[in-house]
Each structure stands twice: as structure tokens, then as C-alpha cells.
Motif scaffolding. Structure first.
Motif, short mmCIF file in Angstrom:
data_model
loop_
_atom_site.label_atom_id
_atom_site.label_comp_id
_atom_site.label_asym_id
_atom_site.label_seq_id
_atom_site.Cartn_x
_atom_site.Cartn_y
_atom_site.Cartn_z
N SER A 105 0.81 -1.22 0.00
CA SER A 105 0.00 0.00 0.00
C SER A 105 0.85 1.27 0.00
CB SER A 105 -0.93 0.01 1.22
OG SER A 105 -0.18 -0.09 2.42
N THR A 106 2.13 1.16 0.38
CA THR A 106 3.00 2.34 0.41
C THR A 106 3.63 2.63 -0.94
OG1 THR A 106 4.93 1.03 1.04
CG2 THR A 106 3.56 1.88 2.83
N GLY A 107 3.36 1.79 -1.93
CA GLY A 107 3.98 1.97 -3.24
C GLY A 107 5.20 1.09 -3.44
N LYS A 108 5.58 0.36 -2.41
CA LYS A 108 6.73 -0.55 -2.50
C LYS A 108 6.26 -1.97 -2.22
CE LYS A 108 11.23 -1.53 -0.35
NZ LYS A 108 12.18 -1.14 0.70
N PRO A 109 6.61 -2.95 -3.08
CA PRO A 109 6.19 -4.33 -2.82
C PRO A 109 6.77 -4.85 -1.52
CG PRO A 109 7.83 -4.25 -4.56
CD PRO A 109 7.45 -2.83 -4.28
N THR B 169 -11.42 -5.26 4.60
CA THR B 169 -11.48 -4.10 5.49
C THR B 169 -10.66 -2.95 4.94
OG1 THR B 169 -9.54 -4.83 6.76
CG2 THR B 169 -11.70 -5.63 7.48
N ASP B 170 -9.98 -3.15 3.79
CA ASP B 170 -9.12 -2.12 3.20
C ASP B 170 -9.32 -2.09 1.69
OD1 ASP B 170 -7.79 -4.38 2.27
OD2 ASP B 170 -6.23 -4.27 3.80
N ASP B 171 -8.36 -1.48 0.95
CA ASP B 171 -8.50 -1.32 -0.50
C ASP B 171 -7.79 -2.42 -1.29
OD1 ASP B 171 -10.02 0.98 -0.32
OD2 ASP B 171 -8.27 2.30 -0.26
N GLN B 172 -7.41 -3.50 -0.63
CA GLN B 172 -6.74 -4.58 -1.35
C GLN B 172 -7.77 -5.34 -2.19
OE1 GLN B 172 -5.18 -8.70 0.15
NE2 GLN B 172 -3.71 -7.15 0.77
N ARG C 276 -2.87 -10.68 -5.45
CA ARG C 276 -3.28 -9.63 -4.53
C ARG C 276 -2.69 -8.31 -4.98
NH1 ARG C 276 -1.26 -12.11 0.92
NH2 ARG C 276 -1.29 -9.93 1.50
N VAL C 277 -3.52 -7.28 -5.03
CA VAL C 277 -3.08 -5.97 -5.50
C VAL C 277 -3.55 -4.90 -4.52
CG1 VAL C 277 -3.36 -4.22 -7.31
CG2 VAL C 277 -3.10 -6.63 -7.93
N GLU C 278 -2.62 -4.07 -4.08
CA GLU C 278 -2.95 -2.88 -3.30
C GLU C 278 -3.17 -1.74 -4.30
OE1 GLU C 278 -3.42 -2.52 -0.16
OE2 GLU C 278 -2.42 -4.19 0.88
N LEU C 279 -4.40 -1.26 -4.38
CA LEU C 279 -4.70 -0.20 -5.34
C LEU C 279 -3.84 1.03 -5.07
CD1 LEU C 279 -8.60 -0.53 -5.47
CD2 LEU C 279 -6.91 -1.48 -7.04
N GLY C 280 -3.48 1.23 -3.82
CA GLY C 280 -2.65 2.39 -3.47
C GLY C 280 -1.28 2.36 -4.14
N GLU C 281 -0.74 1.16 -4.38
CA GLU C 281 0.56 1.09 -5.04
C GLU C 281 0.45 1.56 -6.49
OE1 GLU C 281 4.26 -1.95 -6.07
OE2 GLU C 281 2.53 -2.72 -4.97
N ILE C 282 -0.62 1.15 -7.19
CA ILE C 282 -0.80 1.60 -8.56
C ILE C 282 -1.02 3.11 -8.59
CG2 ILE C 282 -2.13 1.28 -10.69
CD1 ILE C 282 -3.03 -1.42 -9.57
N GLU C 283 -1.83 3.60 -7.66
CA GLU C 283 -2.10 5.04 -7.60
C GLU C 283 -0.83 5.84 -7.33
OE1 GLU C 283 -6.71 4.63 -5.95
OE2 GLU C 283 -5.08 5.14 -4.57
N GLU C 284 0.02 5.31 -6.47
CA GLU C 284 1.27 6.02 -6.15
C GLU C 284 2.16 6.11 -7.37
OE1 GLU C 284 5.32 6.72 -4.92
OE2 GLU C 284 4.59 4.85 -5.80
N GLY D 247 4.12 -0.05 -17.38
CA GLY D 247 4.64 -1.36 -17.75
C GLY D 247 6.10 -1.56 -17.40
N LYS D 248 6.83 -0.44 -17.25
CA LYS D 248 8.24 -0.53 -16.87
C LYS D 248 8.44 -0.65 -15.36
CE LYS D 248 9.91 2.19 -20.82
NZ LYS D 248 10.59 3.44 -21.24
N LEU D 249 7.38 -0.38 -14.60
CA LEU D 249 7.51 -0.33 -13.14
C LEU D 249 6.66 -1.37 -12.41
CD1 LEU D 249 7.29 3.56 -12.84
CD2 LEU D 249 9.37 2.18 -12.64
N LEU D 250 5.62 -1.86 -13.07
CA LEU D 250 4.69 -2.77 -12.42
C LEU D 250 4.54 -4.05 -13.24
CD1 LEU D 250 1.83 -0.23 -11.56
CD2 LEU D 250 3.55 -1.13 -9.97
N PRO D 251 4.23 -5.17 -12.58
CA PRO D 251 3.95 -6.40 -13.34
C PRO D 251 2.69 -6.22 -14.17
CG PRO D 251 3.48 -6.70 -11.00
CD PRO D 251 4.15 -5.38 -11.12
#
Length: 545
Positions: free
Chosen positions: A185-189, A425-428, A435-443, A489-493
Motif C-alpha cells: 500500500s505504500t507503493g513498495k512491494p 477491510t481495506d483497499d486490497q 493480490r493488489v494494493e490499489l494504493g501502489e498503482i495510484e502512487e 509497464g516498466k515499473l509494475l507487473p
């Protein structure tokens, strides 16, 4: 502690805390062993049994074990030791599984990476895991030369040895077996560390219910970066079954794949429900389907249920080691996540619990927690997050359930002892089982030029789950979605790159000022510019693979 005394303690706990749901207590499944032991035992027991099939190539258990021994010896000679984490980045196929086994036989843990993982993300994961190097191939190695880490290629690792075979030493069941990186969720896996003993127990525990056997031919289709692959690969190694590996182009073709499964006599299929739903024909050879990774629709069970075919639904986060519960599915019955696997436990706590845990009674909704030998060691290098999610279990019956994991899933335990999973209970979210934290994509999106406010949601359009990014450009900037797609595409799977980018003049908001995500979930999508922004083209530039 003897089996009878442990069973008695558990019986007392069940009486004192009837709201805790416990799986069958089978202490004989908890052993002092490591993954390599399982493969080596089967290779001794059934050396000529076919272990792996890929295209025209077949490998027996003896050949798999010997090839893995050669590569493991080379890794040990290079200084790889128990407790270390080694990257694993190869195309799917037999060599990938040989190298996975080699890392296990060297005593190290592997960090699996999809073949299409961006190099930038590989670098982040290897750095976070303090990995001394990565096992790859000549085709991929040129892209990794600037990582500053040792590169071991299969071409070198599988060459005939000129020195005596090296064997692992000092490996314990408490050492890590693998590390899976999930969205953060912090933008880092974040890396989840699973112990040797934890995964070995899971394999025995789940198969005590599934019943995969040595005569089975098991489809191997999951990426090794997805932990459901353990159900395919290592349960097969445990019992001496044969793995039939599909090439990438076939694994992603829902029309051709069932034909191939039938033609090759596949008897066991592990799959996410989304894949099974795309199959348009029966597979007569199947005797067992194990579903997991996503919610399973009742209509899907009704469609596939028939005499002679067992269908199971498994549930479990990576932090609990692959799966923690299982349900046998039948036509026209409610789909649940079932009850705990042997030696696992489940309980519901009040979701607002902060200072102390409040156990909730059967039938009440709260946060699902998991106990048992599969509870992970924690998050690699993240002591604060580990302390938040992995807690001392105040209702423990012994060493095997001394810790619990807070899943973040809302659930309830029904009076019949079955667990209903009711959301997060969260945005996962989960997409294709990942499993994807939407906050990581948003960041990551928010760092791109011209992007102002951004919200990413998962929604179902025309029966297909897809990620959609809603973007308000910064100060009327012009944004081409093709450029955004390439940057992500260069930063995320690939599974984390939104399938659609919707540009907006303003973001819907609640009275609190927060983004109204419910409004975004029902908002019609457009293919034309919104406000002053230029949408660009969302048309695919290449044919889908």
C-alpha cells in the motif's frame, strides 16, 4: 508432546473457546523437514516415474533430482548458503522447475519473478531481500548486467561438474524456503517469508484432504511467482505425480487449453475460477478440480459438478502459506471457504481491535484471523508491519498455533462451522488470483507527468474483472494513455497495469472530501476526451500473447 496430549489440549481449548474454528489435529503432519527432502525421498522411491512433461521433453524424478543436484552444487560452490534468498527469473518450462529445485537443494530460499516482470521491479525486490544473485538464462541475463549482483545462468549451472558434488549443510526447517513479493500500500512491494517447515507442513496438510496421488497427471499452469503453484508442483513432488506443463501461449488460450488437458489425460486441475469459467467444454479425464485465489460463483460449481469429479474451494493469503481452509463444493449448495485444514485454526475478531483482541461469537461479522504452523515468519525487513499483522495468539493451545495472522478479510463463522468470506477491510483487491494494493498503482500513476488526482478501482464489466484508472490531469495537461500504459509497464507487473485509463475533468467526492469510489464503480466509461484532456488511444498496439 504426544499426539494424544496435543489433541486433549485442543479439545479443552475448543470447549473453553467454542467460537474458535479448528481443523483436524494431526501432529504427524508437522515434521522437522525441508522442501528438498520431499523431492529427494520421491526420487529414491520412484526414480523412473515421469516427473515433468513439457512439449516433447519428459524428465523422470531421477533425472530431475540429478540435474538439480548439479546446479545446487554449483550454487554452493559460489557461496550460496542456508538463510540466503536467491532470485529466480526464467521462462516457464522444465528448466525453471529444475532451477527452483536446485535452489531448494542448495539450502537457500528462492524469490520467484514472472518472465515478464519489469527489470526495475526485479531490482527493487532483490535489493529489499539482500539477494546475493539471481538464477536466470543467457536470453535474460543481458538485461540484468547493471544490477550489481551475481548472475547464474542455467547454461552454466547445468554444465557437467569438474569438482565433487557439493551438498547443503546447516539447513533447518526454520530457514526460509521462499519469499513471495506482493503489492504494498505504500507503493513498495513487500516480501513475505515462508519457512521450510511451514511449506512442508502445508503440502502434507492440504493433501491429507485433496488426495492427489502418484498416478495423477497434474496440470502446471500457474506462475511460480503465485503461491498456488505449490499446490501443482510440490504436492506432485510429495506424492510422485506427473506434472504436465503448458507452454505460455496455450496456458493463456481458454479455448485450446481444455482440449489439450483432455488430450494429455490431465486428472488434476488447480485453477482460479476465472479461468475455469472461460472453458467451453468438458474435460473427461479430470477427477479433481481445486479452485482458489478468487471468489467462486455458485453457478460455476453447478456447471461443472458431476459424479466422479471432486471440486474444492481453497482459501488462504500468502502469509498463511498458500491455503488455510478448504470446502468440498457440490451443485446447488452455497459456496463458502469451508473449514480449516489440518492443524490450522480460524477465528473472528472485532475489526476495530487495537489494544487487545476481542473474540467474536459464531455468526457475527469481523476480521478473519488464521493460526497454525503455516503462519509466515513475517514481512521481510518490515518489523513494524509484521508486528501489526502477526500477533501472539492469546487462545493458543500449543506451539503449533502460538501466533495468528490478521488477514484484513471480513468474514463470519456460521453455526455449521463453515466460513463465509465477505470482502475486505481495506483497499486490497484480487485480480487473476494476484493480490493488489490499489494504493501502489495510484502512487506510481501519481508520479507520472501531467497526472493530478488519481483513483484506481477494480470493477466487473461484461463479466470481466479489470483495473480502471480514473485520472484528473494536472492544470489541464494533455495526457496520452498509451504513454501512461508504457510507463507503468516498466515499473509494475502486467497484472497491475490498468486495462483502461479514464480521464476526467473532476473527481466525484463524498461530503467528507474523500473520493467517491462507489460512484466510480458505476460510472460509464468513455472513449472520447473529457474536459481539456486528450484521451489518446486505448487500442492494443500488439496482438495479445
Amino acid at each position: 508432546m504426544t499426539s494424544s496430549s496435543l489433541a486433549r489440549i485442543v479439545e479443552i481449548v475448543a470447549v473453553v473457546h467454542p467460537d474458535i474454528l479448528l481443523g483436524p489435529i494431526q501432529p504427524e503432519l508437522i515434521r522437522n523437514e525441508v522442501l528438498a527432502d520431499l523431492l529427494e525421498d520421491t526420487a529414491r522411491r520412484s526414480p523412473d516415474q515421469i516427473a515433468l512433461i513439457f512439449a516433447d521433453r519428459c524428465v523422470t524424478y531421477k533425472e530431475l533430482n540429478q540435474a538439480a543436484d548439479r546446479a545446487a552444487s554449483a550454487l554452493i560452490d559460489a557461496g550460496v548458503k542456508p538463510g540466503q534468498i536467491v532470485g529466480l527469473w526464467l521462462p516457464r518450462g522444465i528448466d525453471l522447475l529444475i532451477m527452483q529445485a536446485a535452489i531448494a537443494k542448495a539450502g537457500a530460499a528462492w524469490l520467484p519473478l514472472d518472465a515478464d516482470t519489469p527489470v526495475e521491479r526485479i531490482a527493487v525486490c532483490l535489493e529489499d531481500a539482500s539477494a546475493p544473485g539471481i538464477v536466470t538464462c543467457a536470453l535474460f541475463s543481458s538485461r540484468l548486467e547493471n544490477l550489481g549482483r551475481h548472475l547464474w545462468t542455467i547454461e552454466n549451472l547445468l554444465t557437467p561438474l569438474e569438482t565433487p558434488l557439493q551438498s547443503r549443510t546447516g539447513l533447518l526447517s526454520t530457514h526460509p524456503a521462499y519469499v513471495i513479493y506482493t503489492s504494498g500500500s505504500t507503493g513498495k512491494p513487500k516480501g513475505i517469508e515462508i519457512t521450510q517447515g511451514g511449506i512442508c507442513h502445508f503440502l502434507r496438510s492440504e493433501n491429507a484432504v485433496l488426495g492427489v496421488r502418484g498416478s495423477d497427471r497434474v496440470y502446471q499452469g500457474f506462475s511460480v511467482a503465485f503461491d498456488m503453484s505449490f499446490e501443482e508442483i510440490w504436492i506432485s513432488y510429495l506424492v510422485g505425480a506427473t506434472l504436465w506443463i503448458a507452454p505460455k501461449e496455450l496456458a493463456s488460450d481458454p479455448e485450446a487449453l481444455p482440449l489439450a488437458l483432455a488430450a494429455n489425460g490431465v486428472t488434476v486441475l488447480h485453477a482460479v475460477p476465472t479461468l475455469l469459467a472461460l472453458f467451453n467444454q468438458d474435460i473427461p479425464s479430470l477427477r479433481l478440480i481445486n479452485l482458489g485465489g478468487e471468489m467462486c460463483p455458485e453457478a460455476l460449481v453447478n456447471r461443472w459438478a458431476k459424479p466422479g469429479l471432486q471440486i474444492f474451494n481453497t482459501y488462504g493469503p500468502t502469509e498463511a502459506t498458500v491455503s488455510a481452509s478448504l470446502a468440498a463444493l457440490r451443485a446447488n449448495e452455497p459456496v463458502t471457504i469451508g473449514s480449516p485444514l489440518p492443524n490450522y485454526g480460524m477465528l473472528i475478531i472485532h475489526p476495530a481491535t487495537e489494544n487487545g483482541l476481542t473474540l467474536m461469537p459464531r455468526g457475527d461479522t469481523g476480521e478473519l484471523c488464521i493460526t497454525g504452523p503455516g503462519v509466515a515468519a513475517g514481512y521481510l525487513g518490515r518489523p513494524d508491519l509484521t508486528a501489526e499483522k502477526f500477533l501472539v495468539n492469546p487462545w493458543s493451545s500449543g506451539a503449533h498455533d502460538g501466533r495468528l495472522y490478521r488477514t484484513g478479510d471480513l468474514a463470519r463463522i456460521d453455526t455449521d462451522g463453515r466460513v463465509q468470506c465477505l470482502g475486505r477491510t481495506d483497499d486490497q483487491v484480487k485480480i487473476r488470483g494476484f493480490r493488489v494494493e490499489l494504493g501502489e498503482i495510484e502512487e506510481v500513476l501519481a508520479r507520472q507527468p501531467g497526472v493530478g488526482t488519481v483513483a484506481v478501482i477494480l470493477r466487473n464489466d461484461d463479466g470481466i474483472d479489470q483495473l480502471i484508472a480514473f485520472i484528473v490531469p494536472e492544470n489541464g495537461a494533455t495526457i496520452a494513455t498509451g504513454t501512461l500504459r508504457a510507463a507503468l509497464g516498466k515499473l509494475l507487473p502486467p497484472y497491475m497495469v490498468p486495462g483502461f485509463f479514464e480521464l476526467m475533468s473532476e473527481m466525484p467526492r463524498l461530503t467528507s472530501g474523500k473520493i467517491d469510489r462507489k460512484a466510480l464503480k458505476i460510472r460509464p466509461l468513455t472513449v472520447s476526451p473529457v474536459g481539456t484532456a486528450s484521451v489518446g488511444s486505448d487500442t492494443a498496439e500488439t496482438v495479445a500473447e
